[in-house]
Each structure stands twice: as structure tokens, then as C-alpha cells.
Design an enzyme around this catalytic site. Structure first.
Site, mmCIF file in Angstrom:
data_model
loop_
_atom_site.group_PDB
_atom_site.id
_atom_site.type_symbol
_atom_site.label_atom_id
_atom_site.label_comp_id
_atom_site.label_asym_id
_atom_site.label_seq_id
_atom_site.Cartn_x
_atom_site.Cartn_y
_atom_site.Cartn_z
ATOM 1 N N THR A 52 0.811 -1.157 -0.024
ATOM 2 C CA THR A 52 0.013 0.073 0.023
ATOM 3 C C THR A 52 0.903 1.186 0.008
ATOM 4 O O THR A 52 1.758 1.413 0.959
ATOM 5 C CB THR A 52 -1.034 -0.103 1.342
ATOM 6 N N THR A 53 0.754 2.043 -1.014
ATOM 7 C CA THR A 53 1.873 3.162 -1.208
ATOM 8 C C THR A 53 1.168 4.492 -0.979
ATOM 9 O O THR A 53 1.833 5.364 -0.594
ATOM 10 C CB THR A 53 2.208 3.307 -2.582
#
Length: 239
Positions: free
Chosen positions: A6-7
């Protein structure tokens, strides 16, 4: 198969604020979830009561918050199960222990470059010290234990009001009024905030989370600072 990370947070909740008052601790959060700049859900609670002993709330990515809550409930169940194995042990998970546990979890996740995108507030009653506990853990695993806490934009918009009005001898009613005033400020100034909120408190008798309710903001936009006659550039009523 390549690993996914998850960026950035996608579906998010905004500020959680809290304070210690005379005889307990109280926290507040609104119930709005945002999908980017779009209001996705207006009635999603972000305050949790763990075993009637600990309050947990968080801003940031909602799916990560759900996973954190699942971990916490599993840990609390494990502590209860272990205590039931012996008739001589009555052990329940303290709020401060949960706070330290989450510090380790958040630090481990960020060290693996896959952090939980949340700032977490933990509140409860410390039976050993016989006083309320209030602390935060951010996405990097950094912790803070204080009488006043705020996550998200609350750290910029609500904290000045809390610092100005807070006293160590605040009654429960005064604490609630102060938190509601701070939540109104966030509703007016934070475009991801809502007037529909929850309050939660924890005392030596246990913890309670309120049902969501609407703040009274009917006169908020009629305040003198919000009104300026057309063409009145300097705000003095003239031209």
C-alpha cells in the site's frame, strides 16, 4: 508472484482527538469516510470499545484500521483465555500494554516498507496507577503519552483550542463540551470532517462509546467572522 504494498491511503477517516479529565479519559471522532476527495460514507464508526476496558480510535486508511482492530481483539481474547487456564490469575489486557504492543506492530510494519497508514489513539483506565491513560501511536511506530492528543488535522486545528481550555480538574460535562467545540472547529475548517460524531469515555467503572449524533452547528455560519457584506473588503461595514 510479486508482493504488493500500500503506497498511499485510499478510503480514509480524519482526526481523532482526546483528553484526560477529572476521573476519566474521553475521545472523539467523526463518522465520515472519504474516498479521495469524495464523501464515501457518513455513518462509519472509528471508535472501538475493547473488552469494556480500552478505547481505540484511528485516523487514516480504514481497511488498515479494521486489520488493527482484528489484531487487538485477538490479543485481548488470548489474554483472557490464558487467565482462565489458572484459577489464581485474573489477567486482562491493560490499555498501556496495548499501546506498547501497537508501537511494536507499527514499527515492524514500517520497517518492512508496508506500514499501516494510521495514527492510533489508545485510551483506558490504568488500574495499577489508578488513573486514566491516553496515548497515540503513529504509522512509524512513534508513541506519545499525554493529557491531550490529536491526530490528522486535529493536531493543527483542534489542539490550540484544547491547550487553551484544558484543565486537570475538568468535569465530565466540561470535557464533553470542549471536545464538541473542537469537533465543530474541525467541521468548519477540515474539508474531510463531518458534523456527525461519536464520543467515548473510560473511567474506573469501564468504557462506553456513544451512538453517532449530529453536532449543533446551526448558528456557526452566522458568526461575525463568517459574515461580510458584499463589497466590504476590509470587514468594517463600509465601502
Amino acid at each position: 508472484m510479486s508482493k504488493q504494498r500500500t503506497t498511499q491511503p485510499i478510503t480514509t477517516g480524519t482526526s481523532v482527538i482526546g483528553l484526560v479529565y477529572d476521573g476519566g479519559v474521553m475521545i472523539a471522532a467523526d463518522t465520515l469516510l472519504s474516498y479521495g476527495s469524495m464523501a464515501k460514507s457518513f455513518n462509519t464508526p472509528r471508535l472501538y470499545n475493547i473488552e469494556d476496558r480500552i478505547l481505540l480510535g484511528a485516523s487514516g486508511e480504514y481497511s488498515d484500521l479494521q486489520e488493527i482492530v482484528a489484531k487487538v481483539k485477538a490479543l485481548a481474547l488470548q489474554e483472557t483465555t490464558n487467565s482462565m487456564e489458572s484459577i489464581y490469575v485474573d489477567r486482562k489486557l491493560p490499555a498501556k500494554s496495548l499501546w506498547n504492543y501497537l508501537r511494536a506492530v507499527m514499527y515492524q510494519k514500517r520497517s518492512k516498507m508496508n506500514p499501516y497508514w494510521n495514527d492510533v489513539v489508545v485510551a483506558g483506565w490504568d488500574d495499577q496507577a489508578d488513573k486514566p491513560f491516553l496515548g497515540t501511536v503513529d504509522k512509524l511506530g512513534t508513541t506519545l503519552q499525554e493529557n491531550l492528543v490529536a491526530t490528522g488535522f486535529g493536531g493543527y486545528l483542534a489542539m490550540p483550542l484544547l491547550r487553551e481550555k484544558w484543565r486537570s480538574d475538568l468535569s465530565e460535562g466540561e470535557a464533553r463540551a470542549l471536545l464538541e467545540d473542537a469537533m465543530k472547529v474541525l467541521f468548519y475548517r477540515d474539508c474531510r470532517a463531518s458534523a456527525r460524531i461519536q464520543l467515548a469515555k473510560c473511567t474506573s467503572d469501564g468504557c462506553i462509546v456513544s451512538e453517532p449524533y449530529e453536532l449543533d452547528h446551526s448558528n456557526g455560519w452566522n458568526a461575525p467572522s463568517m459574515i461580510r457584506a458584499a463589497g466590504d473588503l476590509d470587514g468594517d461595514g463600509g465601502w
